[in-house]
Design a protein around this motif. Structure first.
Motif, short mmCIF file in Angstrom:
data_model
loop_
_atom_site.label_atom_id
_atom_site.label_comp_id
_atom_site.label_asym_id
_atom_site.label_seq_id
_atom_site.Cartn_x
_atom_site.Cartn_y
_atom_site.Cartn_z
N UNK A 1 0.82 -1.35 -0.16
CA UNK A 1 0.23 -0.07 0.14
C UNK A 1 0.82 1.38 0.12
N UNK A 2 2.00 1.14 0.23
CA UNK A 2 2.79 2.17 0.05
C UNK A 2 3.41 2.61 -1.41
N UNK A 3 3.97 1.57 -2.15
CA UNK A 3 4.37 1.86 -3.40
C UNK A 3 3.18 1.70 -4.46
N UNK A 4 2.16 1.18 -3.96
CA UNK A 4 0.96 0.68 -4.78
C UNK A 4 1.60 -0.51 -5.96
N UNK A 5 2.49 -1.21 -5.57
CA UNK A 5 3.11 -2.19 -6.39
C UNK A 5 2.50 -3.71 -6.14
N UNK A 6 2.38 -4.55 -6.96
CA UNK A 6 1.69 -5.87 -6.77
C UNK A 6 2.91 -6.47 -6.19
N UNK A 7 2.74 -7.45 -5.06
CA UNK A 7 3.73 -8.23 -4.62
C UNK A 7 4.56 -9.30 -5.44
N UNK B 1 1.65 6.60 -9.14
CA UNK B 1 1.77 7.77 -8.48
C UNK B 1 2.93 8.34 -7.60
N UNK B 2 3.91 7.40 -7.47
CA UNK B 2 5.17 7.98 -6.74
C UNK B 2 5.89 8.77 -7.74
N UNK B 3 6.00 8.54 -8.96
CA UNK B 3 6.55 9.42 -10.02
C UNK B 3 6.02 10.97 -9.90
N UNK C 1 4.47 12.28 -7.15
CA UNK C 1 4.61 12.40 -5.77
C UNK C 1 6.23 13.01 -5.75
N UNK C 2 7.08 12.09 -6.36
CA UNK C 2 8.57 12.41 -6.44
C UNK C 2 8.92 13.77 -7.12
N UNK C 3 8.07 14.19 -8.09
CA UNK C 3 8.44 15.40 -8.94
C UNK C 3 7.73 16.55 -8.11
N UNK C 4 6.53 16.28 -7.70
CA UNK C 4 5.87 17.35 -6.80
C UNK C 4 6.74 17.94 -5.69
N UNK C 5 7.45 16.85 -5.02
CA UNK C 5 8.20 17.06 -3.90
C UNK C 5 9.60 17.94 -4.36
N UNK C 6 10.02 17.52 -5.45
CA UNK C 6 11.06 18.10 -6.04
C UNK C 6 10.96 19.72 -6.29
N UNK D 1 -3.07 8.80 -5.79
CA UNK D 1 -3.19 7.59 -5.24
C UNK D 1 -4.34 6.92 -5.28
N UNK D 2 -5.51 7.33 -5.05
CA UNK D 2 -6.66 6.99 -4.96
C UNK D 2 -7.20 6.37 -6.47
#
Length: 502
Positions: free
Chosen positions: A43-49, A175-177, A179-184, A223-224
């Motif tokens: 649920x953090x990375x939203x990657x399938x295990x 979504x983490x892309x 989030x990363x670019x937003x943070x930058x 994310x949602x």
């Protein structure tokens, strides 16, 4: 293992603390596509295990969304360029510098990224390249803020907020892309307003409050959105697996049915030969063709053997015909036939049986009946099956009426009506299924294979006709077999003959 099994069946997502055992492999023990797959998410990375599942989702999602991603980047470049109209009013001191940033740097870079995405071999693993489109316009606005004098530099935080909301809502990548670019972008903005072009504390607090709320909301929405896309993917995968399993099971069922029909056809042929010998030799003994047998009981036993053999041969013929019909191998040997004469001969076969069981059997021709193009043996089989069924389920002193006529639309109809036990409305469809016998007090006391009516329906379908059944429990049954008028012998043909009702 129990957790993994439950999870695979329901398609639910485990939380970050949970874990699931992954059973790889595309087939289960029965050789069907396996339902036991690990669809759980981190649920953090939203990657399938399951790495294989993650690869499959990422490839499919990229293929589905790349068009929207390109459109979003192009439209983002257009919108970013249009905002140049505000520059002379908000930051008049650096208007030309702002336009240079917009038109000479940001927009060409955005359009260049779209062009790169068309390079052969570009796939989801290269999304980080497209993710740069999220940070380019944001850093461009931050650059303008660094150059602009107050109060323009105070207002352009709104441009950063709009850009970050836009990319988090429409960029359909992980979504983490975003989030990363937003943070930058946010870190760059904070550095500029703290160290390069500082602003008053109250403005700084106000701008950051709105900026952080907007960023948090847009990242949550992204994310949602991705969670929803992945859930839809899981549901689609489960549906695809079930569809594949159904197709495999259907193919196996059809294969088994073909094997059954082939087996029945082979066995029917194998059984016919000895049965014909039994029937023939028992008939010779019954008729004492080579002299008396000495004891009359032997002749009586031979008659019983012949009767039983004939009955068994009739069942075998029905099985052979129905198996041929179901496998599409039952073919018509068509020729002009006289329906009235065929029915007359068949009725003579049943008069003795009807007399023995005390049933009144009648046959009537209502109209002028044309000759018919049909298979003589199968036409006779229809008459035999319908009449024997009617006699079988009609009690003593009952009535069976067989009528031949032209119906209201001009087709030839063969109607067999009885005053027998009848069939309930819920069972009418079932009686046309092979080997089905409707359970009832009287039906259980009669012999039969349940092939009579199904075979009649198959035969009528081959002739382009139909068979209909109307019945009332305790009152009787009416079965009508209809041959289309297209099978009538044309008037004036050499074989045309007409029978008139007397």
């Amino acid at each position: 293992m129990a957790k993994a099994h439950h999870q695979a069946d329901s398609g639910s997502f485990l939380d970050g603390a949970g874990d699931a055992t992954t059973r790889s492999g595309s087939e289960d023990e029965s050789g069907l596509p396996s339902r036991d797959r690990d669809f759980s998410l981190d649920l953090l990375s939203l990657h399938f295990r399951d790495p294989e599942m993650e690869h499959k989702y990422s490839a499919a999602n990229f293929a589905d969304q790349i068009g929207l991603i390109r459109l979003s980047i192009v439209m983002g470049a257009v919108i970013f360029a249009l905002y140049a109209l505000l520059d002379p009013f908000v930051i008049p001191d650096i208007t030309y510098e702002a336009w240079t940033i917009r038109f000479a740097i940001a927009c060409p870079l955005l359009l260049g990224l779209v062009a790169i995405s068309y390079i052969p071999g570009f796939n989801y693993r290269h999304q980080i390249v497209l993710a740069l489109a999220m940070v380019i316009p944001g850093l461009a606005v931050v650059g303008m803020i660094a150059l602009a004098a107050p109060p323009g530099s105070f207002f352009y935080y709104a441009g950063v907020l709009i850009i970050l909301s836009y990319v988090n809502s429409l960029w359909r990548m992980h979504y983490y892309y975003s989030a990363l670019m937003t943070g930058l972008t946010f870190v760059a903005y904070e550095f500029v307003v703290l160290f390069i072009n500082p602003m008053p504390t109250t403005v700084f607090i106000n701008n950051n409050a709105f900026l952080m709320f907007g960023i948090g909301t847009s990242i949550f929405v992204n994310y949602v959105q991705e969670h929803h896309l992945r859930r839809n993917f899981v549901e689609h995968e489960l549906l695809r697996i079930e569809q594949t399993r159904s197709e495999v099971l259907l193919e196996r069922s059809e294969s088994a049915n073909r094997a059954k029909n082939d087996f029945l056809a082979i066995m029917s042929h194998e059984l016919r030969t000895p049965l014909n010998a039994i029937i023939g030799f028992s008939e010779i003994i019954t008729n004492q063709m080579f002299g008396p047998v000495g004891q009359q009981k032997y002749a009586d036993y031979a008659a019983d053997i012949r009767s039983s053999g004939t009955h068994l041969l009739s069942i075998i013929n029905d099985i052979l015909d129905i198996s041929k019909a179901e496998s599409g191998k039952l073919e018509l040997a068509e020729e002009p036939i006289d329906p009235v004469e065929t029915l007359n001969r068949t009725m003579r076969m049943f008069r003795h049986r009807a007399s023995e069981i005390g049933v009144n059997l009648s046959f009537r021709v209502r109209d002028e009946i044309p000759w018919l193009i049909a298979d003589p043996r199968l036409f006779k089989q229809v008459v035999i099956n319908l009449t024997s069924n009617a006699l079988k389920f009609t009690p003593e002193s009952g009535t069976v009426k067989v009528e031949l006529g032209i119906d209201a639309v001009g087709d030839l109809s063969l109607t067999v009506a009885d005053t027998g036990i009848g069939i309930s409305a819920s069972d009418i469809r079932r009686v046309f299924e092979p080997f089905v016998q409707v359970e009832g007090a009287m039906s259980r006391s009669h012999q039969g294979t349940g092939l009579g009516l199904p075979l009649v329906r198959k035969i009528m379908a081959l002739h382009g006709g139909s068979v209909d059944l109307v019945s009332t429990v305790g009152e009787g049954t009416v079965v009508t077999a209809t041959f289309p008028r297209s099978r009538f012998v044309e008037p004036g043909s050499s074989s045309e003959m007409r029978w008139r009702a007397g």
